[in-house]
Scaffold this motif. Sequence first.
Motif, PDB file in Angstrom:
ATOM      1  N   PHE A 112       0.824  -1.206   0.000  1.00 19.86           N
ATOM      2  CA  PHE A 112       0.000   0.000   0.000  1.00 19.86           C
ATOM      3  C   PHE A 112       0.861   1.259   0.000  1.00 19.86           C
ATOM      4  O   PHE A 112       0.539   2.240  -0.676  1.00 19.86           O
ATOM      5  N   ARG A 113       1.962   1.247   0.768  1.00 21.77           N
ATOM      6  CA  ARG A 113       2.831   2.431   0.788  1.00 21.77           C
ATOM      7  C   ARG A 113       3.446   2.675  -0.592  1.00 21.77           C
ATOM      8  O   ARG A 113       3.559   3.816  -1.037  1.00 21.77           O
ATOM      9  N   SER A 114       3.863   1.593  -1.245  1.00 17.71           N
ATOM     10  CA  SER A 114       4.476   1.787  -2.566  1.00 17.71           C
ATOM     11  C   SER A 114       3.451   2.286  -3.575  1.00 17.71           C
ATOM     12  O   SER A 114       3.780   3.078  -4.466  1.00 17.71           O
ATOM     13  N   ILE A 115       2.191   1.858  -3.435  1.00 17.44           N
ATOM     14  CA  ILE A 115       1.133   2.384  -4.310  1.00 17.44           C
ATOM     15  C   ILE A 115       0.921   3.863  -4.038  1.00 17.44           C
ATOM     16  O   ILE A 115       0.735   4.663  -4.972  1.00 17.44           O
ATOM     17  N   ALA A 116       0.970   4.258  -2.757  1.00 18.65           N
ATOM     18  CA  ALA A 116       0.814   5.674  -2.408  1.00 18.65           C
ATOM     19  C   ALA A 116       1.900   6.510  -3.068  1.00 18.65           C
ATOM     20  O   ALA A 116       1.629   7.589  -3.618  1.00 18.65           O
ATOM     21  N   VAL A 117       3.149   6.010  -3.029  1.00 22.72           N
ATOM     22  CA  VAL A 117       4.279   6.759  -3.590  1.00 22.72           C
ATOM     23  C   VAL A 117       4.204   6.800  -5.112  1.00 22.72           C
ATOM     24  O   VAL A 117       4.396   7.848  -5.739  1.00 22.72           O
ATOM     25  N   GLU A 118       3.902   5.668  -5.745  1.00 26.71           N
ATOM     26  CA  GLU A 118       3.996   5.557  -7.202  1.00 26.71           C
ATOM     27  C   GLU A 118       2.726   5.993  -7.931  1.00 26.71           C
ATOM     28  O   GLU A 118       2.794   6.532  -9.030  1.00 26.71           O
ATOM     29  N   ALA A 119       1.556   5.734  -7.320  1.00 30.93           N
ATOM     30  CA  ALA A 119       0.297   5.999  -8.023  1.00 30.93           C
ATOM     31  C   ALA A 119      -0.479   7.172  -7.452  1.00 30.93           C
ATOM     32  O   ALA A 119      -1.265   7.799  -8.175  1.00 30.93           O
ATOM     33  N   GLY A 120      -0.297   7.473  -6.160  1.00 23.94           N
ATOM     34  CA  GLY A 120      -1.007   8.596  -5.555  1.00 23.94           C
ATOM     35  C   GLY A 120      -2.508   8.476  -5.750  1.00 23.94           C
ATOM     36  O   GLY A 120      -3.121   7.474  -5.383  1.00 23.94           O
ATOM     37  N   PRO A 121      -3.157   9.482  -6.356  1.00 21.47           N
ATOM     38  CA  PRO A 121      -4.610   9.452  -6.537  1.00 21.47           C
ATOM     39  C   PRO A 121      -5.103   8.378  -7.499  1.00 21.47           C
ATOM     40  O   PRO A 121      -6.305   8.111  -7.566  1.00 21.47           O
ATOM     41  N   ALA A 122      -4.195   7.757  -8.251  1.00 19.63           N
ATOM     42  CA  ALA A 122      -4.584   6.651  -9.126  1.00 19.63           C
ATOM     43  C   ALA A 122      -4.471   5.315  -8.404  1.00 19.63           C
ATOM     44  O   ALA A 122      -4.544   4.258  -9.036  1.00 19.63           O
ATOM     45  N   GLY A 123      -4.298   5.348  -7.085  1.00 14.83           N
ATOM     46  CA  GLY A 123      -4.173   4.138  -6.296  1.00 14.83           C
ATOM     47  C   GLY A 123      -5.420   3.846  -5.482  1.00 14.83           C
ATOM     48  O   GLY A 123      -6.074   4.755  -4.975  1.00 14.83           O
ATOM     49  N   ILE A 124      -5.743   2.579  -5.367  1.00 17.71           N
ATOM     50  CA  ILE A 124      -6.879   2.108  -4.565  1.00 17.71           C
ATOM     51  C   ILE A 124      -6.364   0.991  -3.678  1.00 17.71           C
ATOM     52  O   ILE A 124      -5.670   0.081  -4.155  1.00 17.71           O
ATOM     53  N   GLY A 125      -6.677   1.055  -2.399  1.00 13.70           N
ATOM     54  CA  GLY A 125      -6.297  -0.003  -1.474  1.00 13.70           C
ATOM     55  C   GLY A 125      -7.530  -0.644  -0.880  1.00 13.70           C
ATOM     56  O   GLY A 125      -8.482   0.055  -0.536  1.00 13.70           O
ATOM     57  N   CYS A 126      -7.514  -1.972  -0.756  1.00 18.78           N
ATOM     58  CA  CYS A 126      -8.667  -2.694  -0.222  1.00 18.78           C
ATOM     59  C   CYS A 126      -8.198  -3.740   0.777  1.00 18.78           C
ATOM     60  O   CYS A 126      -7.358  -4.583   0.461  1.00 18.78           O
ATOM     61  N   VAL A 127      -8.745  -3.684   1.991  1.00 21.42           N
ATOM     62  CA  VAL A 127      -8.409  -4.628   3.056  1.00 21.42           C
ATOM     63  C   VAL A 127      -9.537  -5.644   3.192  1.00 21.42           C
ATOM     64  O   VAL A 127     -10.698  -5.274   3.403  1.00 21.42           O
ATOM     65  N   LEU A 128      -9.173  -6.927   3.091  1.00 27.17           N
ATOM     66  CA  LEU A 128     -10.131  -8.012   3.245  1.00 27.17           C
ATOM     67  C   LEU A 128      -9.958  -8.679   4.612  1.00 27.17           C
ATOM     68  O   LEU A 128      -9.226  -8.191   5.465  1.00 27.17           O
ATOM     69  N   SER A 129     -10.610  -9.807   4.784  1.00 31.02           N
ATOM     70  CA  SER A 129     -10.614 -10.535   6.049  1.00 31.02           C
ATOM     71  C   SER A 129      -9.204 -10.804   6.563  1.00 31.02           C
ATOM     72  O   SER A 129      -8.284 -11.083   5.792  1.00 31.02           O
ATOM     73  N   GLY A 130      -9.041 -10.728   7.884  1.00 30.32           N
ATOM     74  CA  GLY A 130      -7.754 -11.047   8.475  1.00 30.32           C
ATOM     75  C   GLY A 130      -7.690 -10.702   9.943  1.00 30.32           C
ATOM     76  O   GLY A 130      -8.539  -9.977  10.467  1.00 30.32           O
ATOM     77  N   LEU A 131      -6.666 -11.237  10.612  1.00 30.51           N
ATOM     78  CA  LEU A 131      -6.431 -10.974  12.020  1.00 30.51           C
ATOM     79  C   LEU A 131      -5.468  -9.804  12.196  1.00 30.51           C
ATOM     80  O   LEU A 131      -4.671  -9.490  11.313  1.00 30.51           O
ATOM     81  N   LEU A 132      -5.552  -9.155  13.355  1.00 32.18           N
ATOM     82  CA  LEU A 132      -4.696  -8.036  13.754  1.00 32.18           C
ATOM     83  C   LEU A 132      -4.889  -6.849  12.813  1.00 32.18           C
ATOM     84  O   LEU A 132      -6.006  -6.594  12.368  1.00 32.18           O
TER      85      LEU A 132
END
Length: 334
Positions: A112-132
């Motif tokens: 996600f951090r690398s997407i923020a740096v490289e894509a900025g507003p063209a980036g989408i992050g999605c969190v699915l099922s998981g612990l912690l």
Amino acid sequence: MAANGSPVVIGVGASAGGVEALLELAGVLDADLPAAVLVVLHQPADAPTVLPGLMDKRCALPVRHARDGDDLVAGTVLLAPPDHHLLIVRGRLEVTRGPRENGHRPAIDPLFRSIAVEAGPAGIGCVLSGLLDDGAAGLLALVRHGGTAMVQDPDESLYASMPQAALEQVPGAIVRSVAELGAAFSDLATRPVIGGRRPDPRLVREVAASRAGANVDDEDRPDGPAAGLVCPDCSGPLFDLSEGNMLRYRCRVGHAWSEQSLSSVQDDGIERALFTALQALEDKADLQHRIARTATERGSTRTADRAREAAHHALASAGLVRDLLAEREAGDSA
């Protein structure tokens, strides 16, 4: 598509319960999705995985493991291989055995951090099922750089901890069921990408720290004061990278820990130490009983009495340790 001609990038992170979510997601992705989809699933380093093949059978887009140096291509789904982080570096994919984050490699936050740096507003992050809480810090960084945050509905997640942690850091994230994610991805990926800003230099350094061969010079230590804590992975000092209500730590060689992940691994360490202490105390009691019997047979009453007293104290201490372990078990099940 971004203004520079690069495709929209969708990062998807999952852990416990994530296989089921990813298989369902594969079946709802549109065949003409104008985005590159990058997937990180927590998995054992030495476990063979057939997930790309299973997803490929259900997906209208080609699915495979990412390879180091791959281009970002819209309409593809690429998964991080076991024991490797998946990053975007200077417009290409990097598959790297950099330092573990939150005890995982691959981990979600580095992607996600690398997407923020490289894509900025063209980036989408999605969190699915998981612990912690892996993924929460990276999702916040992505939003701060103009990207979009999405979260699987915690009420339908097999394990709601990761989606809930993401929502605590990014309350405005779009919440959808997995069945609705395909349409949502297509809608977001076709919207005009507006704006963009220079990446935060600290975030750039964090992405660099997730790559193999990260520097360990004093000048390259993490941006933050010493936390007075020890890294569970390498026993080096941790530095405090916390922001607001988000506690985060990174050591000099690059291992990174979120609040929940560090607490969990510390709990595991305490439990191991308590069991080690219990074994040592019971071994000591057993040895002292043997010494007492041998001394009695020799007629050495004083030695036998001292040994029996030492055995008594060891067993009493072992009882206290057992009580602590029982309290911990009761607390975990509460």
